[in-house]
Design an enzyme around this catalytic site. Structure first.
Site, PDB file in Angstrom:
ATOM      1  N   GLY A 194      -6.024  -3.032  -3.999  1.00 51.59           N
ATOM      2  CA  GLY A 194      -6.736  -3.464  -2.803  1.00 51.59           C
ATOM      3  C   GLY A 194      -6.074  -4.673  -2.154  1.00 51.59           C
ATOM      4  N   THR A 195      -6.485  -4.938  -0.896  1.00 50.69           N
ATOM      5  CA  THR A 195      -5.827  -5.993  -0.114  1.00 50.69           C
ATOM      6  C   THR A 195      -6.084  -7.387  -0.689  1.00 50.69           C
ATOM      7  OG1 THR A 195      -7.718  -5.846   1.385  1.00 50.69           O
ATOM      8  CG2 THR A 195      -5.703  -4.748   2.078  1.00 50.69           C
ATOM      9  N   ASN A 233     -12.232  -5.718  12.487  1.00 48.16           N
ATOM     10  CA  ASN A 233     -11.313  -6.641  11.805  1.00 48.16           C
ATOM     11  C   ASN A 233      -9.895  -6.130  12.048  1.00 48.16           C
ATOM     12  OD1 ASN A 233      -9.881  -8.183   9.967  1.00 48.16           O
ATOM     13  ND2 ASN A 233     -10.565  -6.985   8.187  1.00 48.16           N
ATOM     14  N   ARG A 272      56.446  27.185  21.642  1.00 45.31           N
ATOM     15  CA  ARG A 272      55.646  28.410  21.754  1.00 45.31           C
ATOM     16  C   ARG A 272      56.611  29.584  21.790  1.00 45.31           C
ATOM     17  NH1 ARG A 272      54.366  26.437  27.761  1.00 45.31           N
ATOM     18  NH2 ARG A 272      56.000  27.555  28.882  1.00 45.31           N
ATOM     19  N   ARG A 304      -2.104   8.259   3.609  1.00 49.26           N
ATOM     20  CA  ARG A 304      -2.490   9.021   4.805  1.00 49.26           C
ATOM     21  C   ARG A 304      -1.283   9.402   5.674  1.00 49.26           C
ATOM     22  NH1 ARG A 304      -7.113   4.696   6.340  1.00 49.26           N
ATOM     23  NH2 ARG A 304      -5.799   3.444   4.959  1.00 49.26           N
ATOM     24  N   GLY A 317       0.839  -1.211   0.000  1.00 54.07           N
ATOM     25  CA  GLY A 317       0.000   0.000   0.000  1.00 54.07           C
ATOM     26  C   GLY A 317       0.866   1.251   0.000  1.00 54.07           C
ATOM     27  N   ALA A 329      52.648  23.166  28.144  1.00 55.72           N
ATOM     28  CA  ALA A 329      51.382  23.847  27.843  1.00 55.72           C
ATOM     29  C   ALA A 329      51.565  24.860  26.724  1.00 55.72           C
ATOM     30  CB  ALA A 329      50.859  24.529  29.103  1.00 55.72           C
ATOM     31  N   ARG A 364      31.979  10.410  18.919  1.00 52.02           N
ATOM     32  CA  ARG A 364      31.541  10.169  17.541  1.00 52.02           C
ATOM     33  C   ARG A 364      32.017   8.786  17.105  1.00 52.02           C
ATOM     34  NH1 ARG A 364      33.904  14.782  14.507  1.00 52.02           N
ATOM     35  NH2 ARG A 364      33.121  13.590  12.744  1.00 52.02           N
TER      36      ARG A 364
HETATM   37  C1  UD1 Z   1      -7.653  -2.922   6.419  1.00 47.36           C
HETATM   38  C2  UD1 Z   1      -8.919  -3.774   6.291  1.00 47.36           C
HETATM   39  C3  UD1 Z   1      -9.863  -3.434   7.464  1.00 47.36           C
HETATM   40  C4  UD1 Z   1      -9.131  -3.652   8.772  1.00 47.36           C
HETATM   41  C5  UD1 Z   1      -7.814  -2.876   8.804  1.00 47.36           C
HETATM   42  C6  UD1 Z   1      -7.000  -3.292  10.036  1.00 47.36           C
HETATM   43  C7  UD1 Z   1      -9.302  -4.093   3.915  1.00 47.36           C
HETATM   44  C8  UD1 Z   1     -10.082  -3.697   2.700  1.00 47.36           C
HETATM   45  N1  UD1 Z   1      -9.600  -3.474   5.043  1.00 47.36           N
HETATM   46  O1  UD1 Z   1      -8.017  -1.549   6.274  1.00 47.36           O
HETATM   47  O2  UD1 Z   1     -11.013  -4.268   7.410  1.00 47.36           O
HETATM   48  O3  UD1 Z   1      -9.973  -3.251   9.839  1.00 47.36           O
HETATM   49  O4  UD1 Z   1      -7.004  -3.173   7.665  1.00 47.36           O
HETATM   50  O5  UD1 Z   1      -5.820  -2.527  10.175  1.00 47.36           O
HETATM   51  O6  UD1 Z   1      -8.492  -4.998   3.829  1.00 47.36           O
HETATM   52  N2  UD1 Z   1      -2.016  -3.121   0.864  1.00 47.36           N
HETATM   53  C9  UD1 Z   1      -1.400  -3.699  -0.230  1.00 47.36           C
HETATM   54  N3  UD1 Z   1      -1.919  -3.503  -1.454  1.00 47.36           N
HETATM   55  C10 UD1 Z   1      -3.054  -2.784  -1.666  1.00 47.36           C
HETATM   56  C11 UD1 Z   1      -3.694  -2.195  -0.550  1.00 47.36           C
HETATM   57  C12 UD1 Z   1      -3.153  -2.394   0.701  1.00 47.36           C
HETATM   58  O7  UD1 Z   1      -0.368  -4.369  -0.083  1.00 47.36           O
HETATM   59  O8  UD1 Z   1      -3.472  -2.661  -2.827  1.00 47.36           O
HETATM   60  C13 UD1 Z   1      -1.429  -3.342   2.198  1.00 47.36           C
HETATM   61  C14 UD1 Z   1      -1.000  -2.073   2.910  1.00 47.36           C
HETATM   62  O9  UD1 Z   1       0.363  -1.822   2.670  1.00 47.36           O
HETATM   63  C15 UD1 Z   1      -1.257  -2.392   4.357  1.00 47.36           C
HETATM   64  C16 UD1 Z   1      -2.350  -3.449   4.323  1.00 47.36           C
HETATM   65  O10 UD1 Z   1      -2.408  -3.926   3.009  1.00 47.36           O
HETATM   66  O11 UD1 Z   1      -0.102  -2.940   4.987  1.00 47.36           O
HETATM   67  C17 UD1 Z   1      -3.703  -2.887   4.745  1.00 47.36           C
HETATM   68  O12 UD1 Z   1      -4.035  -1.804   3.851  1.00 47.36           O
HETATM   69  P1  UD1 Z   1      -4.618  -0.441   4.413  1.00 47.36           P
HETATM   70  O13 UD1 Z   1      -4.813   0.465   3.278  1.00 47.36           O
HETATM   71  O14 UD1 Z   1      -3.833   0.025   5.571  1.00 47.36           O
HETATM   72  O15 UD1 Z   1      -6.066  -0.950   4.878  1.00 47.36           O
HETATM   73  P2  UD1 Z   1      -6.937  -0.346   6.058  1.00 47.36           P
HETATM   74  O16 UD1 Z   1      -7.684   0.821   5.548  1.00 47.36           O
HETATM   75  O17 UD1 Z   1      -6.124  -0.168   7.256  1.00 47.36           O
HETATM   76 MG    MG Z   2      -4.111  -0.031   7.653  1.00 45.66          MG
END
Ligand code: UD1
Ligand code: MG
Length: 469
Positions: free
Chosen positions: A78-79, A170, A440, A16, A12, A423, A333
């Site tokens: 998406g996840t 979740n 000196r 944010r 991801g 010195a 250092r």
């Molecule tokens: C996600 C869950 C939500 C849960 C929350 C917990 C989904 C749709 N929602 O939301 O139900 O309550 O986590 O923390 O899964 N990522 C990818 N590829 C992507 C999108 C995301 O690898 O295309 C990865 C991100 O790097 C992250 C993880 O998936 O580590 C979760 O993604 P994030 O966007 O943080 O989801 P949340 O909005 O937190």
């Molecule tokens: Mg998250």
């Protein structure tokens, strides 16, 4: 053979966070978030771990190396889509697969083990790790039917008013039957508020196929915290710091004010060492027993022996042997090595230099690129002149040497054992044993000359003005 696998989601963008740095590489108490996750996963003994990485792939690989395999997600759709990228590595395996996010740094291995146990006990196709959140905002909500059985997960942006009022969330950690997971992922659609392929949608898909879906509610919500912005990063750091500090106190370290003491996760500290407020100890620092680390000191990736006293000083990538002391307001250092019973006082800087046992560098001194023997006395305001503008040069000082105050030791130069620098000298030539170097200008005295200077009258006038006030 039936195995145990984990997919870590780390592709991801982390918009944010508003950061140039890839989200899962933001650090919490000295390790990146994804490293924390992987470390706990490793303790759970997996047959394979696959980390899904995206546009910052190289930097994640640099961070985690060959501790994990990698799958690439070109576009962050998406996840659910992210997990699917691991199919070429895991798709044909029998066994259980845990999915965990790279942005949840506080999970403990024991929680993962509990989840696996529960999943096996229930004979489930999927088990969601859930938690009860005081403020469930932004998490996916666990929707259960009227007899309490999980029916689906609804994301914040897709939730109805009633669903948004649910406090069971979740955590983003799940355990799946591996083959059923990949089969269900192919059926996930992106017709939702974010236009993404949601991993949580596999729950409803599996349910509709008559599979058993379980939810394991963990007790400590704080452990499941997902870090999506800087505020959560600060909260996660506070929680991790409290855990680290508690462990040190349990092991016999005194922290005067644990809320105001910043210790990285890999730091080791011996018993009966006292750490005062405002101290930061980072990297892979090791500190022995019976030390005092004074207020506002900063120690980075260093090794400190037993009975060492550090007073308001900064120590970076250096070694202090037993019974030495430093400070206030001095700076080691990188590559300083301070011998046993060495004393370093105020406003000293030591860099790439070795100081033998019992040597004293009391005040206002710079020692750079030097090897000092034992039992040396370095006076106040000595400068080891190590740099000619192009190259650094080394000075070597033998045992029992005496270097008088306000001297310059111009490298490269070698002062033998038992040699003496008067010195105020600027030393450019080597000294042999028992030699004294004095370099000196000789003093000229002009009797009565001060009275001829205008400043003399001015000072007298000042005194007179003061006494008539
Ligand atoms: C996600 C869950 C939500 C849960 C929350 C917990 C989904 C749709 N929602 O939301 O139900 O309550 O986590 O923390 O899964 N990522 C990818 N590829 C992507 C999108 C995301 O690898 O295309 C990865 C991100 O790097 C992250 C993880 O998936 O580590 C979760 O993604 P994030 O966007 O943080 O989801 P949340 O909005 O937190
Ligand atoms: Mg998250």
């Amino acid at each position: 053979m039936s195995g145990k696998y984990t997919v870590i989601l780390a592709a991801g963008q982390g918009t944010r966070m508003k950061s140039k740095l890839y989200k899962v590489l933001h650090r919490v108490c000295g390790r990146s978030m994804v490293d924390h996750v992987l470390t706990q996963v490793e303790k759970t003994h997996m047959d394979k771990v696959v980390t899904v990485v995206g546009h910052g792939a190289q930097r994640v690989e640099d961070e985690l190396g060959d501790r994990t395999e990698y799958a690439y997600q070109e576009e962050q759709l998406g996840t659910g889509h992210a997990v699917l990228q691991a199919e070429s590595i895991l798709g044909d395996q029998d066994g259980m697969t845990m999915v965990v996010s790279g942005d949840t740094p506080l999970f403990r291995a024991s929680t993962f083990e509990d989840l696996f146990e529960y999943h096996k006990e229930k004979g489930a196709a999927a088990t969601i790790l859930t938690a009860d959140a005081d403020d469930p905002f932004s998490y996916g909500r666990i929707v259960r039917n009227n007899v309490g059985v999980v029916s689906k997960i609804v994301e914040q942006k897709d939730a109805t008013r009633e669903e948004a009022a649910i406090h069971e969330i979740n955590t983003g950690v799940y355990c799946f039957d591996n083959k059923k997971l990949f089969a269900a992922l192919h059926q996930v659609k992106n017709n939702n508020a974010q236009g993404e392929y949601y991993l949580p949608d596999v729950i409803e898909i599996m349910k509709s196929q008559g599979e058993i879906v379980a939810a394991y509610e963990m007790k400590d919500f704080s452990e499941s915290m997902g870090v999506n912005d800087r505020k959560a990063l600060a909260r996660a750091t506070k929680i991790m710091q409290a855990r680290i500090n508690d462990a040190h106190m349990t092991n016999g370290v005194t922290l005067i004010d644990p809320d105001n003491t910043y210790i990285d996760v890999d730091v080791k500290i011996g018993s009966d060492t006292v750490v005062e407020p405002g101290v930061s100890i980072s990297g892979n620092t090791e500190i022995g027993s019976d030390c005092v680390i004074g207020a506002n000191s900063k120690i980075v990736s260093s090794k400190i022996g037993d009975r060492v006293h550090v007073t308001s000083s900064t120590i970076e990538e250096s070694i202090m042997h037993d019974d030495s002391d430093i400070g206030p307001n001095s700076h080691l250092r990188p590559e300083a090595e301070i011998g046993e019973f060495v004393h370093i006082g105020n406003f000293c800087e030591i860099k790439k230099a070795k100081l033998g046992a019992r040597t004293k560098v009391g005040h206002l001194t710079y020692v750079g690129n030097a090897v000092l023997g034992t039992d040396i006395n370095v006076g106040c305001g000595v400068v080891f002149v190590n740099y000619d503008g192009i190259n650094k040069h080394t000075s070597i000082i033998g045992n029992h040497a005496f270097i008088g105050s306000n001297s310059n030791i111009i490298a490269p130069v070698k002062l033998a054992d038992d040699s003496y620098v008067a010195a105020g000298s600027t030393i450019t030539d080597d000294l042999a044993q028992y030699d004294m170097g004095i370099a000196r200008a000789r003093q000229t005295t002009k009797p009565g000359y001060f009275k001829k200077l205008p400043v003399y009258e001015a000072l007298k006038q000042e005194e007179a003005d003061h006494s008539t006030k």
